[in-house]
Design a protein around this motif. Structure first.
Motif, PDB file in Angstrom:
ATOM      1  N   ALA A 227       0.833  -1.212   0.000  1.00 61.52           N
ATOM      2  CA  ALA A 227       0.000   0.000   0.000  1.00 61.52           C
ATOM      3  C   ALA A 227       0.869   1.265   0.000  1.00 61.52           C
ATOM      4  O   ALA A 227       0.357   2.370   0.149  1.00 61.52           O
ATOM      5  N   GLY A 228       2.176   1.088  -0.128  1.00 57.35           N
ATOM      6  CA  GLY A 228       3.052   2.261  -0.244  1.00 57.35           C
ATOM      7  C   GLY A 228       3.686   2.701   1.070  1.00 57.35           C
ATOM      8  O   GLY A 228       4.326   3.744   1.135  1.00 57.35           O
ATOM      9  N   MET A 229       3.513   1.899   2.133  1.00 58.25           N
ATOM     10  CA  MET A 229       4.122   2.258   3.413  1.00 58.25           C
ATOM     11  C   MET A 229       5.535   1.652   3.487  1.00 58.25           C
ATOM     12  O   MET A 229       5.814   0.644   2.840  1.00 58.25           O
ATOM     13  N   SER A 230       6.402   2.268   4.275  1.00 61.25           N
ATOM     14  CA  SER A 230       7.762   1.743   4.436  1.00 61.25           C
ATOM     15  C   SER A 230       7.835   0.912   5.711  1.00 61.25           C
ATOM     16  O   SER A 230       7.137   1.199   6.683  1.00 61.25           O
ATOM     17  N   ILE A 231       8.716  -0.101   5.669  1.00 57.17           N
ATOM     18  CA  ILE A 231       8.823  -1.013   6.818  1.00 57.17           C
ATOM     19  C   ILE A 231      10.259  -1.004   7.348  1.00 57.17           C
ATOM     20  O   ILE A 231      11.211  -1.188   6.590  1.00 57.17           O
ATOM     21  N   GLY A 232      10.375  -0.780   8.645  1.00 54.14           N
ATOM     22  CA  GLY A 232      11.669  -0.845   9.308  1.00 54.14           C
ATOM     23  C   GLY A 232      11.653  -1.954  10.351  1.00 54.14           C
ATOM     24  O   GLY A 232      10.616  -2.559  10.620  1.00 54.14           O
ATOM     25  N   ALA A 233      12.818  -2.235  10.938  1.00 50.21           N
ATOM     26  CA  ALA A 233      12.951  -3.337  11.901  1.00 50.21           C
ATOM     27  C   ALA A 233      12.789  -2.833  13.337  1.00 50.21           C
ATOM     28  O   ALA A 233      13.123  -1.693  13.661  1.00 50.21           O
ATOM     29  N   HIS A 234      12.301  -3.724  14.190  1.00 50.93           N
ATOM     30  CA  HIS A 234      12.060  -3.371  15.603  1.00 50.93           C
ATOM     31  C   HIS A 234      12.483  -4.544  16.489  1.00 50.93           C
ATOM     32  O   HIS A 234      11.836  -4.826  17.489  1.00 50.93           O
ATOM     33  N   THR A 235      13.556  -5.219  16.065  1.00 54.61           N
ATOM     34  CA  THR A 235      14.132  -6.426  16.689  1.00 54.61           C
ATOM     35  C   THR A 235      13.255  -7.668  16.460  1.00 54.61           C
ATOM     36  O   THR A 235      12.151  -7.566  15.949  1.00 54.61           O
ATOM     37  N   ARG A 236      13.784  -8.805  16.904  1.00 51.42           N
ATOM     38  CA  ARG A 236      13.029 -10.045  16.732  1.00 51.42           C
ATOM     39  C   ARG A 236      11.853 -10.105  17.693  1.00 51.42           C
ATOM     40  O   ARG A 236      10.745 -10.450  17.328  1.00 51.42           O
ATOM     41  N   SER A 237      12.114  -9.781  18.991  1.00 57.55           N
ATOM     42  CA  SER A 237      11.072 -10.049  20.001  1.00 57.55           C
ATOM     43  C   SER A 237      10.858  -8.910  21.001  1.00 57.55           C
ATOM     44  O   SER A 237      10.195  -9.119  22.009  1.00 57.55           O
ATOM     45  N   HIS A 238      11.394  -7.734  20.739  1.00 51.18           N
ATOM     46  CA  HIS A 238      11.133  -6.569  21.590  1.00 51.18           C
ATOM     47  C   HIS A 238      11.549  -6.763  23.054  1.00 51.18           C
ATOM     48  O   HIS A 238      10.774  -6.509  23.982  1.00 51.18           O
TER      49      HIS A 238
END
Ligand SMILES: [Zn+2]
Length: 345
Positions: A227-238
């Motif tokens: 849908a045009g949004m960007s995705i970044g990482a937030h670790t495997r399990s927070h």
């Protein structure tokens, strides 16, 4: 500062916001960054105020986006990336929208608002969203379970923190946070097994609205990206990264990047540190983010000690459910943190 805050919130900020005075302030840095944690879905009721305080009502969210479109220049995450990586200039009063954790409501409730307002957002998700059955954030689930009765079964006890303060003030929140910190010391596999035992100790529990609690699954994540949004990482399990061993912290950071890249078939150039404040991370995590190949990484605080233009400590304005529009304006303009610093806060 705590004594002054109600006056600022109810009198000073509304007056400065209403008169347009804040429009004349130059926001600090080249780009303001706003951080959300999702919206409160319409089918959610009777939640936990402490956890829900990080979410925003859909109406308030739309109002904030419309305010930004009028008073700021809402940039696309790719513009931010080009600025970080190639020094491509940003427009004046640039602002970037970000949202952490990847709760289902980011897809069902937040995306439609973003699309109808014609703006893009950078979503930070955990590696759990690269699977078909992602479940909930483990520390939110733990909060709910511990709410029903204390977690005092001997075989479910966790290692103590080496440096720890004694089981602090005794309030429910501090007891829970203490447990989150101790469980963060376990590696992911051991913590997952521990959570399974905790779950069976409490028995089957339903937490109401799925849109409020469940994390995005891989199909929803793909649709968000398409849908045009960007995705970044937030670790495997927070986890609380600063409490992980170096090896585990590196795995948490690097493998979330690799998992999301595999799931989406596109590079992941940025990270948001879980919790993202000085009590949960520091220099080591910034180094690990750099070594993992990210171009930059985001904190979840408005300022971090000495001002520095370090791409691995990008500050953000964290929006909470009780934030008024004038308060939002005062935070973004930089007035709020200037006043806080002046007051030694
Ligand atoms: Zn988070």
């Amino acid at each position: 500062m705590r004594l002054v805050s109600p006056l600022l919130k109810r009198v000073v900020y509304p007056a400065l916001h209403g008169s347009g005075w804040l429009d004349r302030m130059t926001p600090p840095g080249d780009c303001a960054v706003v951080s959300y944690h999702g919206l409160i879905p319409s089918d959610h009721s009777g939640g936990e105020a402490f956890l829900d305080g990080n979410l925003v009502h859909p109406q308030g969210f739309r109002q904030q986006v419309q305010f930004l479109k009028t008073h700021y220049h809402v940039i696309r995450p790719d513009d931010f990336r080009a600025w970080i990586e190639q020094g491509k200039p940003l427009p004046a009063r640039a602002v970037l929208l970000t949202c952490d954790d990847g709760l289902l409501n980011t897809f069902t409730d937040m995306l439609p608002v973003l699309q109808s307002e014609g703006v893009s957002c950078l979503f930070f998700v955990t590696a759990a969203s690269c699977t078909d059955t992602p479940g909930m954030l483990w520390y939110e689930e733990l909060y709910h379970l511990m709410r029903t009765r204390p977690l005092n079964k001997p075989e479910l006890q966790l290692p103590m923190e080496e440096s720890t303060e004694p089981e602090s003030s005794g309030s429910f929140q501090s007891l829970w946070w203490n447990t989150v910190r101790r469980a963060s010391q376990l590696d992911l596999g051991t913590r997952t097994e521990w959570m399974a035992r905790v779950r069976s100790h409490y028995g089957q529990k339903q937490f109401g609205s799925e849109r409020r609690w469940r994390l995005l699954n891989v199909s929803e994540l793909k649709q968000l990206a398409e849908a045009g949004m960007s995705i970044g990482a937030h670790t495997r399990s927070h986890p609380v990264l600063s409490l992980c061993t170096e090896e585990e912290a590196r795995r948490e950071i690097l493998e979330s990047k690799l998992d999301i890249e595999r799931a989406l078939g596109r590079p992941v150039w940025t990270l948001a540190y879980p919790f993202g404040n000085p009590s949960t991370m520091g220099e080591r995590e910034m180094r690990l983010a750099r070594e993992s190949g990210f171009a930059c990484a985001f904190l979840n605080v408005e300022h971090w000690g000495a001002e520095a233009s370090n791409p691995f400590m990008i500050c953000r304005t964290h929006v909470t459910s009780d934030m008024t529009l004038s308060e939002f304006d005062a935070h973004l303009s930089g007035l709020h943190s200037r006043l806080q610093r002046a007051a030694g806060g």
